[in-house]
Scaffold this active site. Structure first.
Site, PDB file in Angstrom:
ATOM      1  N   ASP A   1       0.848  -1.197   0.000  1.00  8.41           N
ATOM      2  CA  ASP A   1       0.000   0.000   0.000  1.00  8.41           C
ATOM      3  C   ASP A   1       0.881   1.244   0.000  1.00  8.41           C
ATOM      4  O   ASP A   1       1.718   1.408   0.888  1.00  8.41           O
ATOM      5  CB  ASP A   1      -0.879   0.030   1.260  1.00  8.41           C
ATOM      6  CG  ASP A   1      -1.889  -1.087   1.261  1.00  8.41           C
ATOM      7  OD1 ASP A   1      -2.667  -1.168   0.297  1.00  8.41           O
ATOM      8  OD2 ASP A   1      -1.879  -1.887   2.209  1.00  8.41           O
TER       9      ASP A   1
ATOM     10  N   ASP B   1      -9.967  -6.331  -0.134  1.00  8.55           N
ATOM     11  CA  ASP B   1      -8.843  -5.785   0.630  1.00  8.55           C
ATOM     12  C   ASP B   1      -9.401  -5.138   1.887  1.00  8.55           C
ATOM     13  O   ASP B   1     -10.268  -4.267   1.815  1.00  8.55           O
ATOM     14  CB  ASP B   1      -8.114  -4.740  -0.233  1.00  8.55           C
ATOM     15  CG  ASP B   1      -6.826  -4.248   0.397  1.00  8.55           C
ATOM     16  OD1 ASP B   1      -6.415  -4.792   1.452  1.00  8.55           O
ATOM     17  OD2 ASP B   1      -6.217  -3.307  -0.166  1.00  8.55           O
TER      18      ASP B   1
ATOM     19  N   GLY C   1      -4.420  -0.784   8.572  1.00 10.20           N
ATOM     20  CA  GLY C   1      -4.728  -2.196   8.736  1.00 10.20           C
ATOM     21  C   GLY C   1      -5.605  -2.373   9.962  1.00 10.20           C
ATOM     22  O   GLY C   1      -5.770  -1.449  10.769  1.00 10.20           O
ATOM     23  N   GLY C   2      -6.185  -3.550  10.084  1.00 15.13           N
ATOM     24  CA  GLY C   2      -6.910  -3.902  11.309  1.00 15.13           C
ATOM     25  C   GLY C   2      -8.259  -3.234  11.511  1.00 15.13           C
ATOM     26  O   GLY C   2      -8.775  -3.206  12.621  1.00 15.13           O
TER      27      GLY C   2
ATOM     28  N   GLY D   1      -6.190   3.268   4.360  1.00 12.99           N
ATOM     29  CA  GLY D   1      -5.453   4.069   5.338  1.00 12.99           C
ATOM     30  C   GLY D   1      -4.795   3.259   6.438  1.00 12.99           C
ATOM     31  O   GLY D   1      -3.680   3.565   6.833  1.00 12.99           O
TER      32      GLY D   1
HETATM   33  C1  DX5 Z   1      -5.775  -0.521   3.677  1.00 11.97           C
HETATM   34  C2  DX5 Z   1      -4.957  -1.388   2.794  1.00 11.97           C
HETATM   35  C3  DX5 Z   1      -4.922  -2.841   3.087  1.00 11.97           C
HETATM   36  C4  DX5 Z   1      -4.475  -3.199   4.483  1.00 11.97           C
HETATM   37  C5  DX5 Z   1      -5.378  -4.291   4.945  1.00 11.97           C
HETATM   38  O1  DX5 Z   1      -5.508   0.791   3.324  1.00 11.97           O
HETATM   39  O2  DX5 Z   1      -5.309  -1.221   1.445  1.00 11.97           O
HETATM   40  O3  DX5 Z   1      -4.137  -3.536   2.115  1.00 11.97           O
HETATM   41  O4  DX5 Z   1      -3.153  -3.640   4.572  1.00 11.97           O
HETATM   42  O5  DX5 Z   1      -5.105  -4.559   6.276  1.00 11.97           O
HETATM   43  P1  DX5 Z   1      -5.959  -5.617   7.101  1.00 11.97           P
HETATM   44  O6  DX5 Z   1      -5.860  -6.906   6.357  1.00 11.97           O
HETATM   45  O7  DX5 Z   1      -5.292  -5.653   8.423  1.00 11.97           O
HETATM   46  O8  DX5 Z   1      -7.351  -5.092   7.173  1.00 11.97           O
HETATM   47 ZN    ZN Z   2      -4.252  -2.412  -0.117  1.00 10.08          ZN
END
Ligand code: DX5
Ligand code: ZN
Length: 227
Positions: free
Chosen positions: A37, A180, A149-150, A147
């Protein structure tokens, strides 16, 4: 058409001090591509990596590098990311005032192309430009706002996957349908049952035991399809 399940680990949740090791683990355990990302602090309220991350990881892993441009004005940076060695560039549909132009620039640069759609966006722009659907390799239904993860899984995701499948069939296109954000052992079954086959997973994969986490994610997806 048969679309095999693919898992693409998103390194946003990796241990940045051990990126090389984490990326290699992702590859060794069946990751189809490393998902990176790119965040500009403007389109999203966060920064992540710059262009240099691409060659830095590419020299260590053999699987493709996918750069997910979570940035404004992606057109300006397509050349840089292509030149750096991205195997696929994914743009966010809402950052592209002229989507066909953007997808053509990616393809002209010799790179595979993908499009991400945010939870609050529909498929109108895609429906209005069906030729784009024949050119892309991946359509990502974002289950979170870009923006971080999690984040929690948006309930709009599953019906949107179904819609994306219908759109693909109607246009006789052959892109993978990806999700995603918040892809984990709990959400993967519904995601694949709805018709998505490309799972982009960050925090559920980059745990203390990457191998076990990837194995578990793969089997929860596969089990859902076997029922
Ligand atoms: C968010 C990203 C994702 C992110 C997903 O902006 O595009 O690729 O890494 O993270 P998880 O799998 O933790 O939701
Ligand atoms: Zn992504």
């Amino acid at each position: 058409m048969n679309f095999p399940i693919k898992i693409s680990p998103s390194i946003l949740s990796a241990d940045f001090g051990n990126l090389r090791y984490n990326a290699l683990e992702a590859e060794k355990n069946g990751g189809c591509a490393i998902h990176i990302d790119i965040m500009d602090g403007h389109y999203v309220h966060n920064f992540s990596f710059g262009v240099n991350i691409v060659p830095a990881l590419k020299k260590h892993v053999g699987i493709p590098i996918v750069t997910h441009l979570e940035i404004d004005n992606p057109d300006v940076f397509i050349g840089d990311f292509a030149h750096a060695g991205s195997d696929m560039i994914v743009v966010q549909e809402d950052t592209c005032p002229h989507l066909p132009y953007t997808i053509n620039s990616i393809k002209k640069a010799g790179v595979r192309a993908g499009i991400g759609i945010n939870p609050d966006r529909g498929f109108e722009k895609l429906a209005a430009n069906p030729e784009v659907l024949l050119k892309i390799d991946l359509l990502i239904v974002m289950a979170v706002y870009p923006g971080y993860g999690g984040q929690p899984f948006s309930p709009v995701t599953v019906p949107k996957i179904r819609k994306a499948c219908i759109m693909r069939e109607e246009t006789r296109a052959s892109f993978d349908i990806g999700v995603d954000g918040a892809v984990n052992n709990d959400t993967a079954p519904d995601i694949v049952k709805a018709g998505a086959n490309y799972l982009i997973a960050g925090s559920s994969v980059f745990t203390a035991d990457i191998a076990a986490s990837m194995k578990k994610l793969r089997s929860s997806a596969a089990a859902a399809l076997a029922i």
